[in-house]
Motif scaffolding. Structure first.
Motif, PDB file in Angstrom:
ATOM      1  N   GLY A   1      -5.820  -3.992   2.425  1.00  0.00           N
ATOM      2  CA  GLY A   1      -5.469  -2.661   1.941  1.00  0.00           C
ATOM      3  C   GLY A   1      -6.602  -1.888   1.306  1.00  0.00           C
ATOM      4  O   GLY A   1      -6.376  -1.139   0.350  1.00  0.00           O
ATOM      5  N   LEU A   2      -7.820  -2.007   1.809  1.00  0.00           N
ATOM      6  CA  LEU A   2      -8.928  -1.218   1.272  1.00  0.00           C
ATOM      7  C   LEU A   2      -8.864   0.211   1.799  1.00  0.00           C
ATOM      8  O   LEU A   2      -8.779   0.432   3.002  1.00  0.00           O
ATOM      9  N   ASP A   3      -8.934   1.155   0.908  1.00  0.00           N
ATOM     10  CA  ASP A   3      -9.059   2.560   1.297  1.00  0.00           C
ATOM     11  C   ASP A   3     -10.474   3.035   0.990  1.00  0.00           C
ATOM     12  O   ASP A   3     -10.691   3.975   0.224  1.00  0.00           O
ATOM     13  N   VAL A   4     -11.458   2.380   1.553  1.00  0.00           N
ATOM     14  CA  VAL A   4     -12.864   2.698   1.328  1.00  0.00           C
ATOM     15  C   VAL A   4     -13.450   3.161   2.651  1.00  0.00           C
ATOM     16  O   VAL A   4     -13.404   2.430   3.646  1.00  0.00           O
TER      17      VAL A   4
ATOM     18  N   GLU B   1      -9.184  -5.638   5.500  1.00  0.00           N
ATOM     19  CA  GLU B   1      -8.160  -4.872   6.215  1.00  0.00           C
ATOM     20  C   GLU B   1      -7.988  -3.532   5.521  1.00  0.00           C
ATOM     21  O   GLU B   1      -7.819  -3.463   4.299  1.00  0.00           O
ATOM     22  N   SER B   2      -8.076  -2.485   6.292  1.00  0.00           N
ATOM     23  CA  SER B   2      -7.932  -1.149   5.726  1.00  0.00           C
ATOM     24  C   SER B   2      -6.483  -0.871   5.374  1.00  0.00           C
ATOM     25  O   SER B   2      -5.551  -1.472   5.918  1.00  0.00           O
ATOM     26  N   GLY B   3      -6.312   0.042   4.440  1.00  0.00           N
ATOM     27  CA  GLY B   3      -4.973   0.445   4.033  1.00  0.00           C
ATOM     28  C   GLY B   3      -4.514   1.675   4.790  1.00  0.00           C
ATOM     29  O   GLY B   3      -4.917   1.925   5.935  1.00  0.00           O
ATOM     30  N   LEU B   4      -3.691   2.462   4.126  1.00  0.00           N
ATOM     31  CA  LEU B   4      -3.137   3.653   4.785  1.00  0.00           C
ATOM     32  C   LEU B   4      -4.171   4.767   4.930  1.00  0.00           C
ATOM     33  O   LEU B   4      -4.038   5.630   5.800  1.00  0.00           O
ATOM     34  N   LEU B   5      -5.170   4.772   4.054  1.00  0.00           N
ATOM     35  CA  LEU B   5      -6.316   5.689   4.104  1.00  0.00           C
ATOM     36  C   LEU B   5      -5.986   7.137   3.764  1.00  0.00           C
ATOM     37  O   LEU B   5      -6.750   7.803   3.078  1.00  0.00           O
ATOM     38  N   GLN B   6      -4.861   7.650   4.259  1.00  0.00           N
ATOM     39  CA  GLN B   6      -4.548   9.064   4.035  1.00  0.00           C
ATOM     40  C   GLN B   6      -3.179   9.210   3.380  1.00  0.00           C
ATOM     41  O   GLN B   6      -2.248   8.448   3.677  1.00  0.00           O
ATOM     42  N   HIS B   7      -3.061  10.204   2.518  1.00  0.00           N
ATOM     43  CA  HIS B   7      -1.778  10.439   1.849  1.00  0.00           C
ATOM     44  C   HIS B   7      -0.687  10.795   2.845  1.00  0.00           C
ATOM     45  O   HIS B   7       0.487  10.485   2.639  1.00  0.00           O
TER      46      HIS B   7
ATOM     47  N   ALA C   1      -5.326   3.232  -3.073  1.00  0.00           N
ATOM     48  CA  ALA C   1      -5.183   1.791  -2.858  1.00  0.00           C
ATOM     49  C   ALA C   1      -5.598   1.026  -4.115  1.00  0.00           C
ATOM     50  O   ALA C   1      -6.316   1.534  -4.968  1.00  0.00           O
ATOM     51  N   GLN C   2      -5.125  -0.211  -4.202  1.00  0.00           N
ATOM     52  CA  GLN C   2      -5.516  -1.098  -5.301  1.00  0.00           C
ATOM     53  C   GLN C   2      -7.036  -1.164  -5.409  1.00  0.00           C
ATOM     54  O   GLN C   2      -7.737  -1.409  -4.431  1.00  0.00           O
ATOM     55  N   GLU C   3      -7.551  -0.962  -6.626  1.00  0.00           N
ATOM     56  CA  GLU C   3      -8.993  -0.993  -6.861  1.00  0.00           C
ATOM     57  C   GLU C   3      -9.419  -2.220  -7.660  1.00  0.00           C
ATOM     58  O   GLU C   3     -10.429  -2.847  -7.360  1.00  0.00           O
TER      59      GLU C   3
END
Length: 890
Positions: A17-20, A105-111, A303-305
């Protein structure tokens, strides 16, 4: 042999869930040779599987860099797993071969990716009076599942269940952030929890920091009065179909057995109200009400930081005490933070209670006055005649002792377990020496960090406070970075600091800022507290080589300096506004908490120090114009400081320990004035019979200044004092964590005060920084941040026969130890990880008789002689393990 190991992405091991947008990759090298330096690397990234062709390949990159390599050329897609592998070459051309694959693993990335609705309990349903409602829904799974990811957040705190199983191992999710600006969501791999056919998902909500009591004025719902849940489950089938199950008005809700749950006050649980199977698909929810959907902003969701709060360890009670008052009390032997898991036997409707405290009073009775309004009470109502086991969900306590009520006379220690909770930071540092009391001090420092690093750096974990005080955080961050990997922890907290920073650049006393919600007229921006905006990012850069944190926080750092500059008539002195000063200094006047050192002296000193760090930051980031501007500003601040606080003869006008410590630590006096400050500090210590009078501001730097200015013996004498005031005095009184006050418990057993007397308050634990940096001798080097280059300068310390420290840096383990052997020989061992080098000063050594592993050191592999000085021999070491022995010069 050369090997690439410990692959990490954004400091984390296989994160979900990384949103980076541009994740950073780091790794370590392992080799059985000395002097290994990476000459080149290659990274390959594959999508969805570690097999197959790479979607991105860096090619061979000629570079020594092995930490924080940003994948700027890779376009990240949402909800995608990326596997990566690394191979590296050393300076002799040896290739490691490809590492084992790691992934992120990437997260949702966009609102806009949120299809779910915010849901909660409808007003007027009767359920709303219960702080912890259940929510649930059923759904169908039709086919073979390839993967399933659940994304969730809440206003309040939440826990999820899927088909009767708890989802994840994190607690107090979504964590505490500046809720108006930032709200974290978590990502869970729930593939193994789903089944073909009918499934059910359930949630329970609590007030947490969002809606619960915060602060000492009996205020709650500071962020909002409505808990709510946001959940989105993506089920991907092997045939590439996808189902998305979301929180919406199809969900059902009902009350739970948790009748009360507050972070400060504890939890009330009525087991008679349990509804077994409530998160199973077979459960009959026909009598449950419908959830209500709310229109709540999703643009603040991130996302969780930080690393999540998790169960870290379990402690068993060491004794069952009957106090003079006849109370039944468990002693866990350690002041800890978490809760008690217990097993109870009784009859339905019978109540048992657990009340938590840190200490017993001088008569041996249970003592809770220092908790102020915090109740720390767990009330459990037995549901049946069967044996039942319970642990809380949405509360935590700070305690060593637990008073039992309602359990009867047959209390068994095995029925109770202390569950330790804190943010799941990797332990990185270890220190030990020949003195048992100092080792206990190190233990206490570590447990102070465990207890207070629960999602935010709290000042204390027990009373009606538990807030993210900025001053405490900046005072301890250097010590914290030795003990644990705190980079993600403080990165998240600093982003909240930036979010809560005032428009004029001022910094609230606590982050997240709740004091302004309790009292809109509350003050802000104290010197040494607000300076956390500058000191903390710079410390993370030094400790981890992280330039991104400097980039992110740069405008915040500038804004803080701009705020100070705008105060008062003189832009180069800070002599206006409210300041905590040398908080709890022992030279304070009666009936005040503030030490004797003039507050405008402290404020201007920190003004200069933070400006000097901003200059360095601007240079690191290549902002040369800013660097020049702030260098000019720094020069004028120092000139103003000198004119205001240094007499023409070079004497400081403020004659306190803290004043001299700050002037020396921050480089505000030079030449004869510096010598006078050192001598004055020594005279003040002699007057106090080598005891400190410093408070929160002076104490972190006191021993550092003494050792740096050639008086390590005096620093050691300070350390080894066992009477009040001293670090070891607390230990003679049974402390297992660091106290808020030097005399939290007085010699006669009475207490310093009732209203402000925490026995788990980590600020004075900043002495740990000196233990690592000077006693053991491991020091970061600005020339090679993140310990790419570092210093090893052990100090043979009066009162000790040996000392050792090791720490896990981004590059691998660094070690330094010294031991006095028979016959006047000193043994020094140093470990330097691959792809780094160390400048090592061997104290009192001469090249003659200096051996490494039994042979002349200057001829040893990996060793280069730098210089011989009056202090000893300075060597430059490449990677490897080194064993030096030599006679100590007289």
């Amino acid at each position: 042999m050369l090997e690439v190991t410990k692959l990490r992405c954004e400091y984390l091991d296989n994160p979900l869930g990384l949103d980076v947008a541009h994740p950073r990759i780091s790794w370590q090298l392992r080799s059985d040779r000395r002097g290994v330096v990476q000459s080149a690397y290659q990274i390959q990234v594959k999508e969805g599987s570690p097999e197959g062709d790479a979607i991105w390949d860096s090619g061979r990159v000629e570079s020594e860099q092995s930490v924080h390599i940003a994948l700027t050329e890779l376009t990240i897609q949402p909800r995608t797993r990326y596997y990566y592998q690394v191979q590296a070459w050393d300076g002799q051309g040896a290739c490691s071969g490809w590492s084992a694959p790691a992934y992120w693993e990437s997260g949702l990335l966009q609102h806009s990716a949120w299809q779910a609705q915010w849901i909660g309990v409808p007003a007027g349903s009767g359920i709303a009076e219960e702080p912890c409602p259940y929510l649930r829904r059923t759904f169908q799974v039709s086919g073979a599942i390839q993967s399933a990811r659940l994304y969730a957040t809440a206003l309040g705190v939440y826990e999820l269940e899927l088909n009767g199983q708890r989802v994840g191992d994190s607690y107090f999710t979504p964590g505490w952030t500046s809720y108006e600006h930032r709200l974290q969501y978590q990502t869970y791999d729930v593939t193994s929890l789903l089944q073909n056919g009918a499934n059910a998902i359930g949630a329970v909500l609590g007030n947490g920091w969002y809606g619960g009591f915060l602060g000492w004025k009996d205020k709650k719902q500071l962020y909002g009065d409505q808990t709510a849940l946001l959940v989105q489950l993506h089920v991907t089938y092997t045939d590439r179909r996808e189902d998305v199950i979301v929180s919406d008005e199809q969900w059902k809700t009902a009350g739970s057995p948790i009748l009360m749950s507050e972070i400060y006050h504890g939890e009330t649980y009525d087991a008679r109200l349990e509804t077994p199977g409530w998160s199973l698909s077979s459960f009959n929810d026909s009598e449950w009400g419908n959830a209500t959907a709310f229109s709540i902003d999703k643009s603040i969701i991130i996302a969780q930081e930080n690393v999540p709060v998790q169960k870290a360890e379990a402690l068993k009670p060491i004794a069952l005490i009957t106090t003079p008052k006849g109370e039944t009390v468990l002693d866990f032997g350690q002041n800890m933070v978490g809760w008690v898991r217990f097993t109870v036997r009784g009859t339905a409707g019978q109540e048992v209670g657990l009340e938590h405290a840190e200490v017993l009073d001088h008569e041996g009775n249970f003592y809770t006055d220092n908790l102020r309004s915090a109740k720390q009470y767990v009330r459990y109502i037995i549901g049946s005649e069967q044996e039942e086991t319970y642990e809380p969900r949405f509360t935590f306590q700070g305690f060593r002792y637990v008073k039992l009520s309602g359990f009867g006379d047959d209390v068994r220690l095995d029925d109770f377990t202390g569950v330790v909770l804190h943010s799941a930071m990797e332990r990185t540092g270890h220190f030990a020496c020949s003195d048992a009391l100092v080792n206990q001090l190190q233990h206490n420092i570590l447990w102070g960090q465990k207890g207070n690093f629960l999602d935010v750096p709290t000042d204390c974990p027990q009373r009606d406070e538990r807030l993210g005080w900025t001053g405490d955080a900046q005072m301890f961050i250097s010590t914290a970075s030795f003990l644990m990997n705190v980079a993600p922890f403080f990165t998240k907290w600093l982003r909240d600091l930036k979010a809560d920073q005032l428009d004029n650049g001022g910094v609230p006393f606590v982050i997240p800022d709740v004091l302004s919600k309790i009292d809109p007229a509350s003050r802000h921006s104290s010197a040494a507290w607000g300076d956390a905006a500058v000191i903390c990012p710079w410390t993370l850069y030094l400790s981890y080589g992280d330039t991104r944190i400097l980039e992110e926080q740069y405008e915040s750092m500038k804004a803080w300096i701009g705020y100070i500059r705008s105060q008062g008539v003189d832009p180069y002195l800070w002599n206006t506004g409210f300041h905590f000063g040398d908080w709890l200094g022992l030279d304070s006047k009666p009936d005040t908490y503030i030490g004797a050192t003039d507050r405008d002296f402290i404020a201007t000193a920190f003004y200069a120090y933070s400006t000097s760090l901003l200059v360095k930051t601007a240079k690191v980031l290549g902002k040369e114009e800013d660097a020049s501007e702030y260098e000019r500003l720094l020069g004028r601040i120092v000139e103003a400081f000198t004119e205001e606080f240094v007499t023409p003869s070079g004497r400081l006008s403020v004659p306190t320990q803290t004043a001299n410590v700050l002037a020396l630590m921050f480089g505000l006096v030079q030449g004869a004035a510096r010598d006078r400050a050192v001598n004055k500090l020594l005279a003040l210590l002699e007057e106090s019979k080598t005891h400190l009078t410093t408070g929160f501001v002076g104490t972190p730097y006191l021993n550092l200044v003494l050792s740096e200015n050639g008086h390590h013996d005096v620093a050691c004498k300070l350390l080894f004092q066992t009477d009040y005031p001293s670090w070891l005095y607390q230990i003679t009184k049974g402390a297992t964590t660091i106290w808020e006050h030097w005399d939290g418990i007085k010699e006669d057993g009475s207490f310093w005060s009732r209203d402000m007397n925490s026995f788990n308050h980590y600020a004075y634990g900043s002495i740990g920084d000196w233990l690592y940096r000077y006693v053991a001798g491991i020091q970061a080097d600005e020339a090679g941040p993140g310990y790419k280059q570092f210093l090893v300068r052990p100090h043979v310390s009066p009162g000790l026969t040996w000392a050792e420290a090791r720490m896990e840096s981004m590059y691998g383990e660094i070690g330094s130890s010294w031991r006095q052997l028979e016959g006047g020989t000193l043994e020094v061992k140093v470990t330097v990880p691959p792809n780094t080098n160390a400048s090592v000063l061997l104290p009192d050594a001469r090249t003659e008789g200096l051996l490494e592993s039994g042979s002349p050191a200057i001829n040893a592999e990996g060793v280069r002689l730098a210089e011989t000085t009056d202090q000893g021999v300075r060597l430059v070491l490449g990677s490897g393990q080194y064993h030096f022995t030599y006679p100590i010069s007289s």
